[in-house]
Motif scaffolding. Structure first.
Motif, PDB file in Angstrom:
ATOM      1  N   SER A  88     -40.052  -0.500  10.493  1.00 51.97           N
ATOM      2  CA  SER A  88     -39.384  -0.986  11.332  1.00 51.97           C
ATOM      3  C   SER A  88     -40.141  -2.627  11.543  1.00 51.97           C
ATOM      4  CB  SER A  88     -39.680  -0.364  12.598  1.00 51.97           C
ATOM      5  OG  SER A  88     -41.231  -0.393  13.131  1.00 51.97           O
ATOM      6  N   LYS A  89     -39.820  -3.428  12.455  1.00 53.98           N
ATOM      7  CA  LYS A  89     -40.273  -4.746  12.486  1.00 53.98           C
ATOM      8  C   LYS A  89     -41.618  -4.334  13.038  1.00 53.98           C
ATOM      9  CE  LYS A  89     -36.018  -7.462  13.403  1.00 53.98           C
ATOM     10  NZ  LYS A  89     -35.336  -8.251  14.174  1.00 53.98           N
ATOM     11  N   ASP A  90     -41.732  -3.653  13.999  1.00 53.79           N
ATOM     12  CA  ASP A  90     -43.107  -3.353  14.636  1.00 53.79           C
ATOM     13  C   ASP A  90     -44.018  -2.835  13.435  1.00 53.79           C
ATOM     14  OD1 ASP A  90     -42.368  -3.952  17.180  1.00 53.79           O
ATOM     15  OD2 ASP A  90     -42.250  -2.014  17.912  1.00 53.79           O
ATOM     16  N   GLY A  91     -43.447  -2.131  12.525  1.00 52.09           N
ATOM     17  CA  GLY A  91     -44.282  -1.716  11.335  1.00 52.09           C
ATOM     18  C   GLY A  91     -44.618  -2.733  10.473  1.00 52.09           C
ATOM     19  N   ILE A 125     -54.907  -0.006   2.921  1.00 48.24           N
ATOM     20  CA  ILE A 125     -53.544   0.063   2.301  1.00 48.24           C
ATOM     21  C   ILE A 125     -52.546   0.504   2.873  1.00 48.24           C
ATOM     22  CG2 ILE A 125     -52.609   0.812   0.202  1.00 48.24           C
ATOM     23  CD1 ILE A 125     -54.897   0.048  -1.386  1.00 48.24           C
ATOM     24  N   THR A 126     -51.271  -0.091   3.051  1.00 44.71           N
ATOM     25  CA  THR A 126     -50.388   0.785   3.784  1.00 44.71           C
ATOM     26  C   THR A 126     -49.281   1.270   2.978  1.00 44.71           C
ATOM     27  OG1 THR A 126     -49.089  -1.352   4.360  1.00 44.71           O
ATOM     28  CG2 THR A 126     -50.892  -0.637   5.994  1.00 44.71           C
ATOM     29  N   VAL A 127     -48.793   2.263   3.320  1.00 40.78           N
ATOM     30  CA  VAL A 127     -47.367   2.563   2.503  1.00 40.78           C
ATOM     31  C   VAL A 127     -46.404   2.513   3.333  1.00 40.78           C
ATOM     32  CG1 VAL A 127     -48.374   3.773   0.449  1.00 40.78           C
ATOM     33  CG2 VAL A 127     -48.008   5.069   2.679  1.00 40.78           C
ATOM     34  N   ARG A 128     -44.876   2.173   3.195  1.00 41.59           N
ATOM     35  CA  ARG A 128     -44.248   1.944   4.142  1.00 41.59           C
ATOM     36  C   ARG A 128     -43.033   3.046   4.083  1.00 41.59           C
ATOM     37  NH1 ARG A 128     -43.651  -3.050   6.000  1.00 41.59           N
ATOM     38  NH2 ARG A 128     -42.595  -2.183   7.845  1.00 41.59           N
ATOM     39  N   GLY A 129     -42.897   3.791   5.407  1.00 46.23           N
ATOM     40  CA  GLY A 129     -41.917   4.816   5.306  1.00 46.23           C
ATOM     41  C   GLY A 129     -42.186   5.637   6.551  1.00 46.23           C
ATOM     42  N   SER A 130     -41.288   6.513   6.780  1.00 46.58           N
ATOM     43  CA  SER A 130     -41.414   7.423   8.148  1.00 46.58           C
ATOM     44  C   SER A 130     -40.604   8.445   7.746  1.00 46.58           C
ATOM     45  CB  SER A 130     -41.316   6.714   9.319  1.00 46.58           C
ATOM     46  OG  SER A 130     -39.972   6.255   9.501  1.00 46.58           O
ATOM     47  N   SER A 131     -40.602   9.407   8.889  1.00 43.31           N
ATOM     48  CA  SER A 131     -39.436  10.474   8.863  1.00 43.31           C
ATOM     49  C   SER A 131     -38.030  10.147   8.972  1.00 43.31           C
ATOM     50  CB  SER A 131     -39.739  11.436  10.161  1.00 43.31           C
ATOM     51  OG  SER A 131     -39.567  10.758  11.245  1.00 43.31           O
ATOM     52  N   SER A 132     -37.904   8.927   9.445  1.00 39.59           N
ATOM     53  CA  SER A 132     -36.359   8.397   9.480  1.00 39.59           C
ATOM     54  C   SER A 132     -35.963   7.568   8.382  1.00 39.59           C
ATOM     55  CB  SER A 132     -36.364   7.844  10.933  1.00 39.59           C
ATOM     56  OG  SER A 132     -37.109   6.538  11.135  1.00 39.59           O
ATOM     57  N   ARG A 133     -37.003   6.849   7.846  1.00 39.48           N
ATOM     58  CA  ARG A 133     -36.319   5.938   6.566  1.00 39.48           C
ATOM     59  C   ARG A 133     -37.630   5.772   5.616  1.00 39.48           C
ATOM     60  NH1 ARG A 133     -34.670  -0.146   7.239  1.00 39.48           N
ATOM     61  NH2 ARG A 133     -36.390   0.023   9.012  1.00 39.48           N
ATOM     62  N   GLY A 134     -37.575   5.895   4.291  1.00 39.76           N
ATOM     63  CA  GLY A 134     -38.466   5.727   3.256  1.00 39.76           C
ATOM     64  C   GLY A 134     -39.529   6.632   3.149  1.00 39.76           C
ATOM     65  N   GLY A 135     -39.320   7.755   3.614  1.00 43.25           N
ATOM     66  CA  GLY A 135     -40.447   8.653   3.877  1.00 43.25           C
ATOM     67  C   GLY A 135     -40.865   9.364   2.436  1.00 43.25           C
ATOM     68  N   VAL A 136     -39.896   9.548   1.460  1.00 45.41           N
ATOM     69  CA  VAL A 136     -40.300  10.172   0.345  1.00 45.41           C
ATOM     70  C   VAL A 136     -41.018   8.948  -0.668  1.00 45.41           C
ATOM     71  CG1 VAL A 136     -39.296  11.178  -1.686  1.00 45.41           C
ATOM     72  CG2 VAL A 136     -38.173  11.743   0.637  1.00 45.41           C
ATOM     73  N   GLN A 137     -40.531   7.983  -0.698  1.00 45.66           N
ATOM     74  CA  GLN A 137     -41.364   6.652  -1.536  1.00 45.66           C
ATOM     75  C   GLN A 137     -42.723   6.541  -1.108  1.00 45.66           C
ATOM     76  OE1 GLN A 137     -38.175   6.746  -0.370  1.00 45.66           O
ATOM     77  NE2 GLN A 137     -36.906   6.021  -1.715  1.00 45.66           N
ATOM     78  N   ALA A 138     -42.696   6.711   0.379  1.00 45.40           N
ATOM     79  CA  ALA A 138     -44.122   6.652   0.983  1.00 45.40           C
ATOM     80  C   ALA A 138     -45.006   7.565   0.554  1.00 45.40           C
ATOM     81  CB  ALA A 138     -44.100   6.471   2.344  1.00 45.40           C
ATOM     82  N   LEU A 139     -44.582   8.671   0.468  1.00 45.45           N
ATOM     83  CA  LEU A 139     -45.240  10.002   0.194  1.00 45.45           C
ATOM     84  C   LEU A 139     -45.904   9.877  -1.147  1.00 45.45           C
ATOM     85  CD1 LEU A 139     -43.403  12.843   1.850  1.00 45.45           C
ATOM     86  CD2 LEU A 139     -45.771  12.106   2.687  1.00 45.45           C
ATOM     87  N   ILE A 140     -44.889   9.471  -1.854  1.00 45.32           N
ATOM     88  CA  ILE A 140     -45.175   9.234  -3.546  1.00 45.32           C
ATOM     89  C   ILE A 140     -46.214   8.283  -3.724  1.00 45.32           C
ATOM     90  CG2 ILE A 140     -44.457   8.753  -5.801  1.00 45.32           C
ATOM     91  CD1 ILE A 140     -41.643  10.068  -4.938  1.00 45.32           C
ATOM     92  N   LYS A 141     -46.185   7.217  -3.148  1.00 43.75           N
ATOM     93  CA  LYS A 141     -47.292   6.099  -3.281  1.00 43.75           C
ATOM     94  C   LYS A 141     -48.451   6.766  -2.625  1.00 43.75           C
ATOM     95  CE  LYS A 141     -48.098   1.373  -2.707  1.00 43.75           C
ATOM     96  NZ  LYS A 141     -47.568   0.020  -2.207  1.00 43.75           N
ATOM     97  N   ALA A 160     -54.374   8.644   5.947  1.00 44.12           N
ATOM     98  CA  ALA A 160     -54.373   8.792   7.513  1.00 44.12           C
ATOM     99  C   ALA A 160     -52.876   8.723   8.100  1.00 44.12           C
ATOM    100  CB  ALA A 160     -55.380   7.614   7.915  1.00 44.12           C
ATOM    101  N   ILE A 161     -52.681   9.398   8.789  1.00 40.50           N
ATOM    102  CA  ILE A 161     -51.323   9.493   9.464  1.00 40.50           C
ATOM    103  C   ILE A 161     -51.502   9.686  10.995  1.00 40.50           C
ATOM    104  CG2 ILE A 161     -49.213  10.660   9.554  1.00 40.50           C
ATOM    105  CD1 ILE A 161     -49.284  11.355   6.690  1.00 40.50           C
ATOM    106  N   THR A 162     -50.688   8.736  11.577  1.00 37.12           N
ATOM    107  CA  THR A 162     -50.514   9.082  13.095  1.00 37.12           C
ATOM    108  C   THR A 162     -49.376  10.118  13.270  1.00 37.12           C
ATOM    109  OG1 THR A 162     -49.147   7.050  13.155  1.00 37.12           O
ATOM    110  CG2 THR A 162     -51.421   6.709  13.890  1.00 37.12           C
ATOM    111  N   VAL A 163     -49.755  11.225  13.606  1.00 38.95           N
ATOM    112  CA  VAL A 163     -48.769  12.536  13.315  1.00 38.95           C
ATOM    113  C   VAL A 163     -47.829  12.675  14.313  1.00 38.95           C
ATOM    114  CG1 VAL A 163     -50.623  13.780  12.179  1.00 38.95           C
ATOM    115  CG2 VAL A 163     -50.313  14.069  14.470  1.00 38.95           C
ATOM    116  N   ASP A 164     -47.860  11.591  15.452  1.00 40.05           N
ATOM    117  CA  ASP A 164     -46.662  11.644  16.453  1.00 40.05           C
ATOM    118  C   ASP A 164     -45.982  10.544  16.319  1.00 40.05           C
ATOM    119  OD1 ASP A 164     -49.012  10.282  17.395  1.00 40.05           O
ATOM    120  OD2 ASP A 164     -48.555  10.644  19.552  1.00 40.05           O
ATOM    121  N   GLY A 165     -46.353   9.501  15.265  1.00 40.71           N
ATOM    122  CA  GLY A 165     -45.498   8.469  15.003  1.00 40.71           C
ATOM    123  C   GLY A 165     -44.259   8.513  14.299  1.00 40.71           C
ATOM    124  N   PRO A 166     -43.671   7.367  14.110  1.00 40.22           N
ATOM    125  CA  PRO A 166     -43.647   6.193  14.513  1.00 40.22           C
ATOM    126  C   PRO A 166     -43.048   5.957  16.033  1.00 40.22           C
ATOM    127  CG  PRO A 166     -41.912   6.205  13.130  1.00 40.22           C
ATOM    128  CD  PRO A 166     -42.144   7.553  13.190  1.00 40.22           C
TER     129      PRO A 166
END
Length: 221
Positions: free
Chosen positions: A76-79, A92-108, A121-127
């Motif tokens: 997202s823009k906030d992201g 280092i950040t990887v971009r993705g969440s449960s709603s978009r881009g999550g698989v690619q983020a997990l692989i990276k 590190a994951i904010t487990v109730d985000g985004p």
């Protein structure tokens, strides 16, 4: 005529202010941080699990212990703001969440954790919440990497708590922040179906709630 300000252009200034701010904070840590950092450098992967609203105190603390995270941040823009801020502060950040881009983020994230020895590190109730409701992503990453999940809570004796969905905690300068590190949680090797994920979410939520049960309004959902 008002000239709109691009928030991304403020990131360098905010980062500089943040670095000065975090140097004024004092930390009281309950848990053996050095032991986990040593194990991580030796090749034992960990993923820190924390609530979205408690990110600031933890991010400030790790500036003092020679530790960098690979952190999942939404697309997202906030992201984008959060990502640039975290990267300017050594993570280092990887971009993705449960709603978009999550698989690619997990692989990276998996690659960085296993090859480069970064702590996850994951904010487990985000985004976007709901607040204090664990999502599935951390269990998928833990199972793929063989990582243990490290529940962490952060509190401040003096802080501004925003009226956002996560009730974001911003410690005042010179506040004392308490970090509580729970016992590592090993994720099941079972297939992560609907019922298994529900059980794992509830198990991690209990760990996180137990770490904050003596804090007013923090020990329950």
């Amino acid at each position: 005529m008002k000239i709109p300000i691009d928030p991304l252009r403020l990131v360098p200034l905010v980062s500089a202010l943040y670095k000065g701010w975090q140097k004024t904070l004092r930390f009281d840590v309950d848990g053996d941080v050095k032991a986990f950092l040593e194990k991580s450098k030796e090749g034992t992967p960990f993923i820190v699990a924390l609530w979205h609203g408690e990110l600031f105190p933890l991010a400030a603390y790790v500036q003092n212990v020679d530790c960098s995270f690979v952190i999942m941040v939404s697309q997202s823009k906030d992201g984008e703001l959060i990502s640039r801020f975290l990267e300017r502060n050594g993570h280092i950040t990887v971009r993705g969440s449960s709603s978009r881009g999550g698989v690619q983020a997990l692989i990276k994230a998996k690659h960085l954790m296993l090859k480069e020895k970064y702590l996850g590190a994951i904010t487990v109730d985000g985004p976007r919440g709901p607040r204090h409701t664990v999502k599935n992503g951390i269990f998928l990453l833990a199972q793929k990497t063989g990582a243990q999940i490290l529940p962490v809570r952060a509190f401040a004796n003096r802080a501004k708590r925003f009226q956002s969905w996560d009730r974001f905690v911003l410690p005042y300068p010179f506040a004392t922040c308490q970090l509580r590190i729970g016992e590592p949680l090993e994720v099941t090797k079972e297939k992560l179906g609907k019922d298994v994920l529900k059980r794992e979410r509830e198990r991690l939520e209990r760990r996180l709630f137990d770490l904050g049960k003596d804090q007013e309004g923090e020990g329950d959902a």
